[in-house]
Design a protein around this motif. Sequence first.
Motif, PDB file in Angstrom:
ATOM      1  N   VAL A 192       0.854  -1.182   0.000  1.00 48.63           N
ATOM      2  CA  VAL A 192       0.000   0.000   0.000  1.00 48.63           C
ATOM      3  C   VAL A 192       0.886   1.227   0.000  1.00 48.63           C
ATOM      4  O   VAL A 192       1.804   1.341   0.828  1.00 48.63           O
ATOM      5  CB  VAL A 192      -0.919   0.027   1.237  1.00 48.63           C
ATOM      6  CG1 VAL A 192      -1.746   1.314   1.262  1.00 48.63           C
ATOM      7  CG2 VAL A 192      -1.831  -1.195   1.269  1.00 48.63           C
ATOM      8  N   GLY A 193       0.612   2.156  -0.906  1.00 52.31           N
ATOM      9  CA  GLY A 193       1.384   3.388  -0.919  1.00 52.31           C
ATOM     10  C   GLY A 193       1.309   4.085  -2.250  1.00 52.31           C
ATOM     11  O   GLY A 193       0.629   3.640  -3.187  1.00 52.31           O
ATOM     12  N   ARG A 213      -0.213 -11.058  -5.424  1.00 52.02           N
ATOM     13  CA  ARG A 213       0.280  -9.768  -4.961  1.00 52.02           C
ATOM     14  C   ARG A 213      -0.795  -8.726  -5.201  1.00 52.02           C
ATOM     15  O   ARG A 213      -1.306  -8.600  -6.327  1.00 52.02           O
ATOM     16  CB  ARG A 213       1.562  -9.386  -5.704  1.00 52.02           C
ATOM     17  CG  ARG A 213       2.741 -10.284  -5.399  1.00 52.02           C
ATOM     18  CD  ARG A 213       3.902 -10.052  -6.319  1.00 52.02           C
ATOM     19  NE  ARG A 213       3.577 -10.428  -7.698  1.00 52.02           N
ATOM     20  CZ  ARG A 213       4.469 -10.594  -8.663  1.00 52.02           C
ATOM     21  NH1 ARG A 213       5.747 -10.446  -8.392  1.00 52.02           N
ATOM     22  NH2 ARG A 213       4.096 -10.925  -9.875  1.00 52.02           N
ATOM     23  N   LEU A 214      -1.156  -7.968  -4.165  1.00 54.00           N
ATOM     24  CA  LEU A 214      -2.124  -6.874  -4.282  1.00 54.00           C
ATOM     25  C   LEU A 214      -1.402  -5.548  -4.097  1.00 54.00           C
ATOM     26  O   LEU A 214      -0.612  -5.398  -3.156  1.00 54.00           O
ATOM     27  CB  LEU A 214      -3.227  -7.003  -3.236  1.00 54.00           C
ATOM     28  CG  LEU A 214      -4.127  -8.241  -3.292  1.00 54.00           C
ATOM     29  CD1 LEU A 214      -5.219  -8.126  -2.239  1.00 54.00           C
ATOM     30  CD2 LEU A 214      -4.731  -8.413  -4.682  1.00 54.00           C
ATOM     31  N   VAL A 215      -1.694  -4.599  -4.971  1.00 54.59           N
ATOM     32  CA  VAL A 215      -1.091  -3.270  -4.901  1.00 54.59           C
ATOM     33  C   VAL A 215      -2.215  -2.253  -4.744  1.00 54.59           C
ATOM     34  O   VAL A 215      -3.109  -2.169  -5.588  1.00 54.59           O
ATOM     35  CB  VAL A 215      -0.265  -2.959  -6.162  1.00 54.59           C
ATOM     36  CG1 VAL A 215       0.335  -1.561  -6.070  1.00 54.59           C
ATOM     37  CG2 VAL A 215       0.834  -4.001  -6.348  1.00 54.59           C
ATOM     38  N   ARG A 222       1.696   4.344 -11.857  1.00 53.60           N
ATOM     39  CA  ARG A 222       0.695   3.275 -11.897  1.00 53.60           C
ATOM     40  C   ARG A 222       0.528   2.671 -13.291  1.00 53.60           C
ATOM     41  O   ARG A 222       0.535   1.442 -13.448  1.00 53.60           O
ATOM     42  CB  ARG A 222      -0.659   3.783 -11.388  1.00 53.60           C
ATOM     43  CG  ARG A 222      -1.720   2.685 -11.425  1.00 53.60           C
ATOM     44  CD  ARG A 222      -3.047   3.108 -10.876  1.00 53.60           C
ATOM     45  NE  ARG A 222      -4.027   2.047 -11.042  1.00 53.60           N
ATOM     46  CZ  ARG A 222      -5.284   2.114 -10.653  1.00 53.60           C
ATOM     47  NH1 ARG A 222      -5.732   3.214 -10.053  1.00 53.60           N
ATOM     48  NH2 ARG A 222      -6.106   1.101 -10.859  1.00 53.60           N
ATOM     49  N   ALA A 223       0.380   3.522 -14.304  1.00 54.41           N
ATOM     50  CA  ALA A 223       0.132   2.997 -15.653  1.00 54.41           C
ATOM     51  C   ALA A 223       1.289   2.125 -16.118  1.00 54.41           C
ATOM     52  O   ALA A 223       1.080   1.035 -16.681  1.00 54.41           O
ATOM     53  CB  ALA A 223      -0.099   4.155 -16.619  1.00 54.41           C
ATOM     54  N   ARG A 224       2.517   2.570 -15.886  1.00 53.61           N
ATOM     55  CA  ARG A 224       3.677   1.793 -16.329  1.00 53.61           C
ATOM     56  C   ARG A 224       3.762   0.466 -15.585  1.00 53.61           C
ATOM     57  O   ARG A 224       4.013  -0.597 -16.193  1.00 53.61           O
ATOM     58  CB  ARG A 224       4.964   2.596 -16.108  1.00 53.61           C
ATOM     59  CG  ARG A 224       6.211   1.917 -16.666  1.00 53.61           C
ATOM     60  CD  ARG A 224       7.470   2.674 -16.303  1.00 53.61           C
ATOM     61  NE  ARG A 224       7.761   2.583 -14.881  1.00 53.61           N
ATOM     62  CZ  ARG A 224       8.380   1.547 -14.314  1.00 53.61           C
ATOM     63  NH1 ARG A 224       8.747   0.496 -15.053  1.00 53.61           N
ATOM     64  NH2 ARG A 224       8.626   1.543 -13.018  1.00 53.61           N
ATOM     65  N   LEU A 225       3.547   0.502 -14.275  1.00 53.06           N
ATOM     66  CA  LEU A 225       3.628  -0.724 -13.487  1.00 53.06           C
ATOM     67  C   LEU A 225       2.520  -1.707 -13.868  1.00 53.06           C
ATOM     68  O   LEU A 225       2.754  -2.921 -13.946  1.00 53.06           O
ATOM     69  CB  LEU A 225       3.551  -0.396 -11.999  1.00 53.06           C
ATOM     70  CG  LEU A 225       4.755   0.363 -11.421  1.00 53.06           C
ATOM     71  CD1 LEU A 225       4.474   0.803  -9.991  1.00 53.06           C
ATOM     72  CD2 LEU A 225       6.023  -0.483 -11.483  1.00 53.06           C
ATOM     73  N   PHE A 236      -3.853  -4.691  -9.298  1.00 51.38           N
ATOM     74  CA  PHE A 236      -3.766  -3.289  -8.906  1.00 51.38           C
ATOM     75  C   PHE A 236      -5.177  -2.821  -8.557  1.00 51.38           C
ATOM     76  O   PHE A 236      -6.073  -2.813  -9.412  1.00 51.38           O
ATOM     77  CB  PHE A 236      -3.183  -2.442 -10.038  1.00 51.38           C
ATOM     78  CG  PHE A 236      -1.719  -2.683 -10.270  1.00 51.38           C
ATOM     79  CD1 PHE A 236      -0.768  -1.801  -9.786  1.00 51.38           C
ATOM     80  CD2 PHE A 236      -1.287  -3.801 -10.977  1.00 51.38           C
ATOM     81  CE1 PHE A 236       0.591  -2.022  -9.991  1.00 51.38           C
ATOM     82  CE2 PHE A 236       0.068  -4.040 -11.201  1.00 51.38           C
ATOM     83  CZ  PHE A 236       1.003  -3.146 -10.703  1.00 51.38           C
ATOM     84  N   LEU A 237      -5.390  -2.418  -7.315  1.00 52.94           N
ATOM     85  CA  LEU A 237      -6.729  -2.091  -6.833  1.00 52.94           C
ATOM     86  C   LEU A 237      -7.007  -0.594  -6.781  1.00 52.94           C
ATOM     87  O   LEU A 237      -8.116  -0.185  -6.434  1.00 52.94           O
ATOM     88  CB  LEU A 237      -6.935  -2.688  -5.438  1.00 52.94           C
ATOM     89  CG  LEU A 237      -6.705  -4.194  -5.301  1.00 52.94           C
ATOM     90  CD1 LEU A 237      -7.050  -4.644  -3.887  1.00 52.94           C
ATOM     91  CD2 LEU A 237      -7.516  -4.971  -6.331  1.00 52.94           C
ATOM     92  N   GLY A 238      -6.021   0.244  -7.130  1.00 49.18           N
ATOM     93  CA  GLY A 238      -6.220   1.686  -7.051  1.00 49.18           C
ATOM     94  C   GLY A 238      -6.181   2.168  -5.610  1.00 49.18           C
ATOM     95  O   GLY A 238      -5.854   1.433  -4.681  1.00 49.18           O
TER      96      GLY A 238
END
Length: 350
Positions: A192-193, A213-215, A222-225, A236-238
């Motif tokens: 988280v971050g 893995r949850l981000v 964000r877009a690149r990752l 990726f959960l925003g």
Amino acid sequence: MRHLPDPARILIVTDAWHKQVNGVVRTLSMLAEQLEALGQTVMVIGPDRFRTLPCPSYPEIRLALCPRRRLAALVAEFAPDALHIATEGPLGIAAARLARRAGWQFTTAYHTRFPDYLAARIALPRRLAYAWLRRFHGQGSGTMVATRSLAAELQARGFGNTRLWSRGVDAALFHPGRAGPLPYERPIFLSVGRLAVEKNLTAFLDLDLPGTRLVVGGGPERARLERRHSGPRTRFLGALHGAELAAIFASADAFVFPSRTDTFGLVLLEALAAGTPVAAFPVAGPRDVIGAAAEPVGVLDDDLHKAALGALAIDRRACRRFAEQFSWQACASLFLDHLVPIRSPVLAPA
């Protein structure tokens, strides 16, 4: 409070404020709330009161544009007994200039390793950034820092009069009782971050871990990752907030913190309060927060893969017990102890 009236009128000037989502904003929000609960009168002046422009390379952050005159008017109207300058951006710089001209005393805080961030983003030599920061913080009567190791590091770089000011956690919001089922393969490793280059997310996302893995979070990376890493085993959960964020913390099996540059890492305490053990590098921040725990609440290792797997074996009840030692009320009381009186008539608007 040292020589301040009680209650006191406390002014906090910060370039990091809502709608930004980061540890500095959370700290200052909880601080203001707790100071008012202690009977103090608090005004926070942030970029939301000014015309702004987006920060280069980080448009989610808005910077106050030419804030001097309006800032002077707001300060004069509030008539503070104490001034705290929380950040080194346009508002912090303008507040320090006002204070210098009026002969005020004030405190500052060192929340963010800007020299490391600037080195990562624009290759600015760290020595230049630290030289400027020494001058900025040297104008004040004390610089509040979150950990002993950060205080020692800054003192070694020529910073004077550092004051230890730890953090707290909302143990009612971040609680193991909020855990619930998640539709992902376990074990679930959570991060988280802010999704920014200085947070070192690739060190987590490149790990070959079992499960999912949850981000959680947003930011310029964000877009690149997502393009590089998103898939069935990496979600990726925003940005999440409040009870929804607390439920994710409590439902994960381990919290992975890949940053090497954070000065504290509030998310570490939030994870632990939710009963979720931590995996991190053995660097300042994680080392200060959990390194001295009486019971293991995480694993610190230069091998982050080893740390993440090792965290799965930690007693979740120990994590909760450890986090319960940290309160925002204690954080606010310590902040009050570090404040200094302005000792000067309030400046008339320029």
